[in-house]
Design a protein around this motif. Structure first.
Motif, PDB file in Angstrom:
ATOM      1  N   TYR A  79      87.823  33.930  23.604  1.00 16.25           N
ATOM      2  CA  TYR A  79      86.479  33.469  23.263  1.00 16.25           C
ATOM      3  C   TYR A  79      86.546  31.751  23.052  1.00 16.25           C
ATOM      4  O   TYR A  79      85.325  31.088  23.329  1.00 16.25           O
ATOM      5  CB  TYR A  79      86.082  33.846  22.032  1.00 16.25           C
ATOM      6  N   ARG A 220      72.970  37.002  14.200  1.00 17.16           N
ATOM      7  CA  ARG A 220      73.568  35.615  14.082  1.00 17.16           C
ATOM      8  C   ARG A 220      74.825  35.391  13.770  1.00 17.16           C
ATOM      9  O   ARG A 220      75.559  34.352  14.287  1.00 17.16           O
ATOM     10  CB  ARG A 220      72.704  34.969  12.551  1.00 17.16           C
ATOM     11  N   ARG A 256      82.506  34.783  26.068  1.00 14.86           N
ATOM     12  CA  ARG A 256      82.195  33.272  25.692  1.00 14.86           C
ATOM     13  C   ARG A 256      81.347  32.564  26.828  1.00 14.86           C
ATOM     14  O   ARG A 256      80.518  31.884  26.645  1.00 14.86           O
ATOM     15  CB  ARG A 256      83.546  32.683  25.738  1.00 14.86           C
ATOM     16  N   ARG A 259      77.567  33.951  26.921  1.00 20.57           N
ATOM     17  CA  ARG A 259      76.909  33.857  25.667  1.00 20.57           C
ATOM     18  C   ARG A 259      75.466  33.434  25.920  1.00 20.57           C
ATOM     19  O   ARG A 259      75.093  32.029  25.458  1.00 20.57           O
ATOM     20  CB  ARG A 259      77.554  33.305  24.588  1.00 20.57           C
ATOM     21  N   PHE A 262      74.222  32.408  21.015  1.00 17.91           N
ATOM     22  CA  PHE A 262      75.488  31.767  20.659  1.00 17.91           C
ATOM     23  C   PHE A 262      75.673  32.232  19.263  1.00 17.91           C
ATOM     24  O   PHE A 262      75.011  32.090  18.399  1.00 17.91           O
ATOM     25  CB  PHE A 262      75.224  30.357  20.365  1.00 17.91           C
ATOM     26  N   SER A 263      76.574  33.187  19.265  1.00 17.24           N
ATOM     27  CA  SER A 263      76.701  33.754  17.698  1.00 17.24           C
ATOM     28  C   SER A 263      78.234  33.537  17.430  1.00 17.24           C
ATOM     29  O   SER A 263      79.234  33.136  18.040  1.00 17.24           O
ATOM     30  CB  SER A 263      76.832  35.424  17.900  1.00 17.24           C
ATOM     31  N   ARG A 264      78.364  33.273  16.229  1.00 17.28           N
ATOM     32  CA  ARG A 264      79.529  32.526  15.433  1.00 17.28           C
ATOM     33  C   ARG A 264      80.492  33.847  15.130  1.00 17.28           C
ATOM     34  O   ARG A 264      79.975  35.083  14.740  1.00 17.28           O
ATOM     35  CB  ARG A 264      79.182  31.890  14.136  1.00 17.28           C
ATOM     36  N   ARG A 267      86.692  32.853  12.260  1.00 18.23           N
ATOM     37  CA  ARG A 267      88.023  32.729  12.644  1.00 18.23           C
ATOM     38  C   ARG A 267      88.973  33.987  11.715  1.00 18.23           C
ATOM     39  O   ARG A 267      88.699  34.353  10.706  1.00 18.23           O
ATOM     40  CB  ARG A 267      88.646  31.508  11.910  1.00 18.23           C
TER      41      ARG A 267
ATOM     42  N   GLY B 356      68.221  31.154  18.601  1.00 16.41           N
ATOM     43  CA  GLY B 356      68.611  31.998  17.567  1.00 16.41           C
ATOM     44  C   GLY B 356      69.739  31.663  16.823  1.00 16.41           C
ATOM     45  O   GLY B 356      70.207  32.295  16.006  1.00 16.41           O
ATOM     46  N   SER B 357      70.473  30.345  16.917  1.00 18.61           N
ATOM     47  CA  SER B 357      71.624  30.126  16.127  1.00 18.61           C
ATOM     48  C   SER B 357      72.032  28.444  16.262  1.00 18.61           C
ATOM     49  O   SER B 357      71.394  27.909  17.180  1.00 18.61           O
ATOM     50  CB  SER B 357      72.760  30.732  16.808  1.00 18.61           C
ATOM     51  N   GLU B 359      74.702  27.410  16.801  1.00 20.61           N
ATOM     52  CA  GLU B 359      75.522  26.812  17.974  1.00 20.61           C
ATOM     53  C   GLU B 359      74.710  26.624  19.120  1.00 20.61           C
ATOM     54  O   GLU B 359      74.849  25.690  19.833  1.00 20.61           O
ATOM     55  CB  GLU B 359      76.491  28.046  18.181  1.00 20.61           C
TER      56      GLU B 359
END
Lengths: 394, 372
Positions: A79, A220, A256, A259, A262-264, A267, B356-357, B359
């Motif tokens: 990713y 999210r 990646r 995407r 964009f989702s987090r 870590r 939606g984010s 980022e």
């Protein structure tokens, strides 16, 4: 009254993980050394002290969990890879290819000179190409490292790991061909396995972001969804004898680059990811046998030094042309030292095929043990030397 | 050290400084890459000037001194292209915007420079919270008195610049409901706010600066974080309230608007500035930060309530002849558009709704800076 041995066998792994974690925390606080070096050391000592308690086979839950832990790390690794960068700055790709091929050549040459059979030398050389993504990523995350060496190391490791899996599988294919005499079987074991594994990852990586996008703001935080798919991929590859390494890495890479949303991703996949990582590093060296390590120690040491020198010089040589100072270029090469977990899991997989390569590769056992403990420390030092590891201001 | 003499410079010349974000393409968080970028940029002549900033995840660029919009814009575009090319070679994204939408201040590293380390030791977390990105515009002044006159006359127009440049709605992962949340971080500093009301440079030097120095609270003009401050060594006043816009085109337009305003104010047709103008200063500034172009301000002389958008439009129209003389008509037209289509803050909120984010917001900012 239950048998004390049965109880201790039941408790062995949970206690080992707890002990490794505690030792890791203690040593890290006291000396700043990477925690994973300590996990490995504890795992090795326990496995040598109580061999019956820590014996595992490829279908044991611990092996499966270790594969899952590695899958999560590889996903996170994939990713973070930006293929666009390799196009814009082709020198990164070139240095990755050169250092991998040069490592392969050097290790093969030395191993062959020392009297090892050709196939064994080829296997050793293919495995020595790889840097352990798990070791590198953990050190980077632990030190909150960021900068050019960090970026380069991540990309170089991706290149050399994929190459190592590829070459290793091809050589194993030939090995199967030599022993069984059946070329179709050999081919199916290598190429089909590689392609199917990669495809599996690509499909998952294309589908999941699209599904997340439809879920909208619910998604999210993509951590849970990604983790579940990694679990699924590891299970499928385990059941179908495919490569979990390739599947999870390509899943991360495709997710990646696809995407649409964009989702987090947390870590290390949060606390559960941390727990699994401790297990992975304890497990990896518990498979090593002290006698074999001693047998292969000398050759292992020489091969490691050659590998270290080749990787450092090959990556360092491209510093200037790829846009970084010499210091950072050489630091990137030095940071490629870890090579443990990756190798062990690859070897574990071949056990399914009835090939017990670990016995053939005493030198590899020694290399793996040294690098399990020393590799992360060297990577950490290289990142510190490049001033990319975060130091708390006093 | 005593305050240096105000070095006279050619009136209405201008220069722009931009603080820019360095973003990782892996997770769109800030990345401590300024040493790497500065190394690579150092290999070739740079079309302006580039310097490290307090944390390693930002850099500051500045232009040469200009008189015309077209020249300023051309240089800013050249600087942008140079930066973007170098960034791409190092896998580093470059973006405007007054704040990074989701960075955690805890994770920032202070650049290894003695002054920055001192600031960090003194201000604690405020120094790391200062990972904010502003545009500073310098306007040349013929004398220190002119500089102070302009500085106080401009106070009425400060909300215009806040609203037009606002590009920091998101902080620490959430929508602050402010258009410019960045300025809230600046106000936390003890030496922020407005300059004392003095119109004579001599008085400023002797009855204010030397007293302040004597208190031991400050050592140089650098210790003041005022919205507008005089820069005696350059012979300029420096407007510091703007967020770094998402594009260099907007940065150039804002500078030329300030240039035209200064040309107009120097004719001294408006009523002279007074201390009482500052009665509504903080309120107006808050309105601009919080509501942007939709804010309401109070006129400092008439106490009339005005829509900020209308006030900007009226002023832009009044500045037309001055801009024309200075070659800045295109700049004012650009800002006219902003009042119709919305500020960068609005753009970032739209991106958040679309992707939606947070980022996704950073990704959009990187693309927009690139000119894509």
């Amino acid at each position: 009254m239950p048998d004390i041995l049965v109880i201790s066998a039941e408790l062995a792994w949970p206690l080992a993980i707890l002990l490794a974690w505690l030792a890791g925390e203690f040593v890290h606080r006291w000396s700043g050394l990477p925690r994973i070096s300590v996990y490995g050391l504890v795992g090795f000592l326990l496995a040598q002290g109580f061999p019956q308690l820590f014996a595992t086979d490829s279908s044991s839950p611990v092996t499966l969990l270790a594969n899952l832990a590695f899958g999560l790390i590889l996903f996170e690794f994939g990713y973070r890879i930006n293929l666009h960068w390799l196009r814009i700055n082709p020198w990164i790709l070139v240095s990755g290819l050169v250092e991998s091929i040069a490592t392969f050549g050097a290790v093969y040459f030395i191993s062959n000179m020392s009297g090892m059979p050709v196939l064994t030398s080829l296997l050793l050389a293919s495995l020595a190409m790889s840097t352990s993504p798990a070791g590198v990523l953990r050190v980077i995350n632990e030190g909150r490292s960021s900068g050019q060496v960090t970026e380069r190391v991540l990309h170089l490791v991706a290149i050399n790991s994929v190459l190592a899996v590829f070459v290793f599988k091809v050589i194993v294919g030939f090995w199967v061909f030599q022993t069984s005499g059946s070329l179709p079987q050999a081919v199916s074991h290598s190429f089909i396995e590689l392609i199917a594994s990669a495809l599996l990852g690509v499909v998952a990586g294309a589908l999941l972001p699209a599904i997340l996008r439809h879920l909208g703001n619910l998604a999210r935080d993509g951590t849970i969804a990604f983790a579940l798919v990694v679990v699924l991929l590891v299970a499928i590859t385990h059941a179908a004898d495919l490569s979990p390494v390739l599947a999870t890495l390509t899943f991360g890479l495709t997710a990646r680059h696809n995407r649409v949303t964009f989702s987090r991703t947390q870590r290390n996949f949060g606390a559960i990811g941390e727990v699994l990582t401790v297990l992975l590093f304890v497990f990896a060296v518990s498979t090593l046998d002290w006698d074999r390590v001693v047998t292969g120690a000398w050759l292992g040491m020489i091969l490691l030094m050659a590998r270290f020198a080749v990787k450092t010089l090959a990556v360092g040589a491209f510093s200037h042309v790829s846009g970084t100072p010499w210091r950072k270029g050489f630091a990137s090469g030095v940071a490629l030292s870890p090579m443990s977990v990756f190798v062990i899991l690859l070897l574990e997989q071949t056990k399914n095929m009835g090939i017990v390569l670990v016995d053939e590769l005493a030198a590899l056992a020694a290399m793996t043990l040294f690098m399990e403990v020393l590799g992360p420390i060297i990577t950490q030092r290289a990142l510190t030397w490049a001033r990319e590891i975060h130091k708390e201001e006093s | 050290m005593a305050l240096e003499e105000f070095k006279a410079s050619q009136p209405l010349t201008m220069g722009v400084e931009l603080e820019l974000q360095l973003v990782s393409f892996s997770d769109y968080d800030l990345t401590a890459s300024s040493p790497d970028l500065l190394h690579l940029l150092g290999r070739k002549p740079f079309p302006g000037n580039v310097t490290p900033e307090i944390t390693e995840s930002m850099i500051e660029i500045n232009t040469d001194v200009h008189t015309k919009h077209s020249e300023l814009l051309a240089q800013l575009q050249l600087i942008r292209d140079t930066l973007v090319t170098a960034g791409e070679k190092l896998n580093v994204g470059i973006a405007g915007g007054g704040t990074h939408p989701f960075q955690k201040w805890v994770e920032r590293r202070i650049f290894a420079k003695p002054r920055f380390k001192e600031v960090s030791a003194l201000y604690g977390y405020l120094a790391k919270q200062f990972t904010i990105f502003g545009q500073h515009v310098h306007i040349g002044c013929a004398s220190g008195d002119d500089a102070l006159y302009l500085l106080h006359s401009l106070s009425r127009y400060v909300p215009h610049f806040i609203a037009l440049s606002a590009s920091s709605p998101f902080v620490q992962g959430g929508d602050t409901l402010f258009n410019s949340a960045r300025l809230n971080s600046v106000f936390a500093f003890p030496m922020s706010g407005r300059a004392p009301f003095l119109l004579s440079w001599d008085e400023f030097e002797h009855s204010f600066f030397s007293k302040m120095e004597h208190t031991g609270v400050i050592k140089s003009m650098k210790d003041f974080y005022w919205d507008i401050r005089p820069k005696p060594e350059y012979g300029t006043i420096e407007l510091r309230v703007c967020d770094t816009p998402l594009t260099v085109e907007r940065a150039a337009a804002l500078a030329c608007y300030l240039q035209a305003l200064c040309a107009y104010l120097l004719e001294r047709r408006e009523a002279a500035p007074e201390e009482d103008d500052y009665l509504v200063y903080n309120y107006n500034r808050f309105q601009a930060c919080r509501f942007g172009l939709d804010g309401t301000v109070v006129h400092p002389k008439t106490y009339e309530s005005l829509s900020l958008r209308e006030d900007i439009l009226t002023t832009l129209r009044r500045m037309d002849p001055y801009a024309e003389k200075l070659g800045g008509t295109a700049a004012l037209n650009h800002l006219m558009q902003v009042t119709h289509v919305g500020s960068d803050a609005q753009y970032l909120r739209d991106q958040f709704a679309a992707t939606g984010s947070v980022e996704g917001v950073v990704d959009a900012a990187v693309r927009r800076f690139r000119g894509a």
